[in-house]
Design a protein around this motif. Structure first.
Motif, PDB file in Angstrom:
ATOM      1  N   UNK A 130      32.767  39.487  57.141  1.00 60.69           N
ATOM      2  CA  UNK A 130      31.755  39.306  58.190  1.00 60.69           C
ATOM      3  C   UNK A 130      30.712  40.412  58.134  1.00 60.69           C
ATOM      4  N   UNK A 131      31.173  41.659  57.999  1.00 63.00           N
ATOM      5  CA  UNK A 131      30.250  42.799  57.978  1.00 63.00           C
ATOM      6  C   UNK A 131      29.319  42.729  56.776  1.00 63.00           C
ATOM      7  N   UNK A 132      29.803  42.140  55.683  1.00 64.13           N
ATOM      8  CA  UNK A 132      28.995  42.016  54.468  1.00 64.13           C
ATOM      9  C   UNK A 132      28.029  40.838  54.524  1.00 64.13           C
ATOM     10  N   UNK A 133      28.092  40.089  55.636  1.00 67.62           N
ATOM     11  CA  UNK A 133      27.176  38.960  55.793  1.00 67.62           C
ATOM     12  C   UNK A 133      27.572  37.724  55.007  1.00 67.62           C
ATOM     13  N   UNK A 134      28.842  37.632  54.624  1.00 63.88           N
ATOM     14  CA  UNK A 134      29.306  36.455  53.877  1.00 63.88           C
ATOM     15  C   UNK A 134      29.260  35.216  54.772  1.00 63.88           C
ATOM     16  N   UNK A 135      29.195  34.041  54.139  1.00 63.76           N
ATOM     17  CA  UNK A 135      29.220  32.811  54.932  1.00 63.76           C
ATOM     18  C   UNK A 135      30.649  32.565  55.430  1.00 63.76           C
ATOM     19  N   UNK A 136      30.754  31.614  56.364  1.00 65.87           N
ATOM     20  CA  UNK A 136      32.041  31.399  57.026  1.00 65.87           C
ATOM     21  C   UNK A 136      33.124  30.951  56.063  1.00 65.87           C
ATOM     22  N   UNK A 137      32.749  30.173  55.044  1.00 61.84           N
ATOM     23  CA  UNK A 137      33.757  29.739  54.067  1.00 61.84           C
ATOM     24  C   UNK A 137      34.362  30.950  53.366  1.00 61.84           C
ATOM     25  N   UNK A 138      33.529  31.920  53.022  1.00 63.32           N
ATOM     26  CA  UNK A 138      34.020  33.133  52.353  1.00 63.32           C
ATOM     27  C   UNK A 138      34.857  33.981  53.304  1.00 63.32           C
ATOM     28  N   UNK A 139      34.479  34.003  54.577  1.00 63.58           N
ATOM     29  CA  UNK A 139      35.255  34.760  55.570  1.00 63.58           C
ATOM     30  C   UNK A 139      36.651  34.151  55.710  1.00 63.58           C
ATOM     31  N   UNK A 140      36.717  32.835  55.812  1.00 60.38           N
ATOM     32  CA  UNK A 140      38.009  32.148  55.912  1.00 60.38           C
ATOM     33  C   UNK A 140      38.823  32.362  54.638  1.00 60.38           C
ATOM     34  N   UNK A 141      38.166  32.282  53.487  1.00 58.33           N
ATOM     35  CA  UNK A 141      38.873  32.508  52.219  1.00 58.33           C
ATOM     36  C   UNK A 141      39.474  33.916  52.180  1.00 58.33           C
ATOM     37  N   UNK A 142      38.716  34.906  52.644  1.00 61.73           N
ATOM     38  CA  UNK A 142      39.203  36.286  52.652  1.00 61.73           C
ATOM     39  C   UNK A 142      40.421  36.420  53.574  1.00 61.73           C
ATOM     40  N   UNK A 143      40.334  35.787  54.738  1.00 62.54           N
ATOM     41  CA  UNK A 143      41.454  35.828  55.689  1.00 62.54           C
ATOM     42  C   UNK A 143      42.682  35.146  55.107  1.00 62.54           C
ATOM     43  N   UNK A 144      42.482  33.963  54.530  1.00 62.76           N
ATOM     44  CA  UNK A 144      43.613  33.207  53.981  1.00 62.76           C
ATOM     45  C   UNK A 144      44.254  33.940  52.803  1.00 62.76           C
ATOM     46  N   UNK A 145      43.434  34.572  51.971  1.00 65.11           N
ATOM     47  CA  UNK A 145      43.979  35.334  50.845  1.00 65.11           C
ATOM     48  C   UNK A 145      44.797  36.524  51.353  1.00 65.11           C
ATOM     49  N   UNK A 146      44.304  37.169  52.404  1.00 62.69           N
ATOM     50  CA  UNK A 146      45.049  38.275  52.999  1.00 62.69           C
ATOM     51  C   UNK A 146      46.368  37.821  53.587  1.00 62.69           C
ATOM     52  N   UNK A 147      46.328  36.690  54.282  1.00 67.86           N
ATOM     53  CA  UNK A 147      47.565  36.107  54.838  1.00 67.86           C
ATOM     54  C   UNK A 147      48.573  35.835  53.727  1.00 67.86           C
ATOM     55  N   UNK A 148      48.123  35.156  52.679  1.00 73.99           N
ATOM     56  CA  UNK A 148      49.033  34.766  51.598  1.00 73.99           C
ATOM     57  C   UNK A 148      49.561  35.983  50.840  1.00 73.99           C
ATOM     58  N   UNK A 149      48.791  37.051  50.829  1.00 76.95           N
ATOM     59  CA  UNK A 149      49.214  38.270  50.136  1.00 76.95           C
ATOM     60  C   UNK A 149      50.373  38.965  50.853  1.00 76.95           C
ATOM     61  N   UNK A 150      50.683  38.533  52.078  1.00 77.02           N
ATOM     62  CA  UNK A 150      51.825  39.144  52.783  1.00 77.02           C
ATOM     63  C   UNK A 150      53.162  38.656  52.237  1.00 77.02           C
ATOM     64  N   UNK A 151      53.177  37.558  51.512  1.00 77.76           N
ATOM     65  CA  UNK A 151      54.452  36.980  51.071  1.00 77.76           C
ATOM     66  C   UNK A 151      55.297  37.976  50.270  1.00 77.76           C
ATOM     67  N   UNK A 152      54.747  38.626  49.235  1.00 80.94           N
ATOM     68  CA  UNK A 152      55.604  39.538  48.462  1.00 80.94           C
ATOM     69  C   UNK A 152      55.825  40.906  49.107  1.00 80.94           C
ATOM     70  N   UNK A 153      55.092  41.205  50.167  1.00 80.93           N
ATOM     71  CA  UNK A 153      55.159  42.542  50.753  1.00 80.93           C
ATOM     72  C   UNK A 153      56.484  42.800  51.468  1.00 80.93           C
ATOM     73  N   UNK A 154      56.880  44.048  51.494  1.00 84.73           N
ATOM     74  CA  UNK A 154      57.988  44.506  52.325  1.00 84.73           C
ATOM     75  C   UNK A 154      57.377  45.037  53.623  1.00 84.73           C
ATOM     76  N   UNK A 155      57.834  44.516  54.738  1.00 75.34           N
ATOM     77  CA  UNK A 155      57.253  44.878  56.032  1.00 75.34           C
ATOM     78  C   UNK A 155      57.497  46.351  56.346  1.00 75.34           C
ATOM     79  N   UNK A 156      56.437  47.010  56.831  1.00 75.87           N
ATOM     80  CA  UNK A 156      56.567  48.413  57.231  1.00 75.87           C
ATOM     81  C   UNK A 156      56.377  48.602  58.735  1.00 75.87           C
ATOM     82  N   UNK A 157      56.053  47.525  59.436  1.00 77.12           N
ATOM     83  CA  UNK A 157      55.842  47.588  60.884  1.00 77.12           C
ATOM     84  C   UNK A 157      56.510  46.396  61.542  1.00 77.12           C
TER      85      UNK A 157
END
Length: 193
Positions: A130-157
């Motif tokens: 959002x801060x970079x002025x990306x369009x909404x599709x790119x914002x959603x893609x960034x959010x979804x990629x971040x969400x999916x990247x949690x799968x292999x992570x070990x939770x620290x919180x």
């Protein structure tokens, strides 16, 4: 109805619709209550919006935050409540600034950062897009990629951190509900330009 109110209502609608899935995700690495708690809180938010009128979007977002803090159990009430309360104070500077303020509030409240397997893994990339002025599709893609990247992570919180290595291999429920928040913004605010 303002665009911001439409965003909150769309977020509530999507969480209620996805509550069983959010709870199922939470049953793997948490208390199995994320969907139910968040759905209850957002149903209360919508009821509060029906019963009130607001002079501006800041007042509306403040009300949303206060209702979530008072009605949602577990960590998600204080975290989502803080998001909306912080966003309320910055909405006059535009949606990207308000969203960033909300994200910063979540980080401070939860003492978490991206990579901890939390909602911030979704929210921070969205805020940056959002801060970079990306369009909404790119914002959603960034959010979804971040969400999916949690799968292999070990939770620290949070509750999932108690599982240690066993938390890896599971989608984080908070990151998943946060993606609904971002998609709701794209649906409502993106449609209005």
């Amino acid at each position: 109805m303002s665009d911001v109110e439409a965003w909150v209502r769309e977020f509530a609608r999507s969480v209620v619709a996805e509550a069983p899935r959010l709870t199922e995700l939470d049953s793997a690495i948490g208390d199995a209550d994320h969907g139910a708690n968040l759905s209850r809180g957002l149903t209360a938010v919508v009821a509060a919006l029906e019963d009130s009128s607001f002079p501006d979007d800041g007042a509306l977002l403040k009300k949303v935050g206060m209702v979530l803090v008072s009605t949602v159990g577990g960590a998600s009430g204080p975290l989502y409540g803080t998001f909306f309360l912080r966003a309320a104070g910055s909405i006059g500077d535009g949606f990207p600034a308000a969203f960033r303020a909300g994200v910063d509030g979540v980080a401070a409240r939860g003492k978490a950062a991206p990579g901890d397997k939390t909602m911030l893994d979704t929210l921070v990339p969205a805020a940056e897009a959002l801060a970079a002025g990306k369009d909404w599709a790119a914002v959603v893609d960034a959010a979804d990629a971040g969400r999916d990247a949690t799968i292999p992570l070990v939770a620290r919180k949070g509750r999932a951190s108690y599982l240690g290595e066993r938390s890896a291999g599971h989608l984080d429920p908070g990151a998943t509900s946060a993606a609904l928040l971002v998609t709701a913004a794209a649906v409502t605010l993106g449609a209005s330009g």
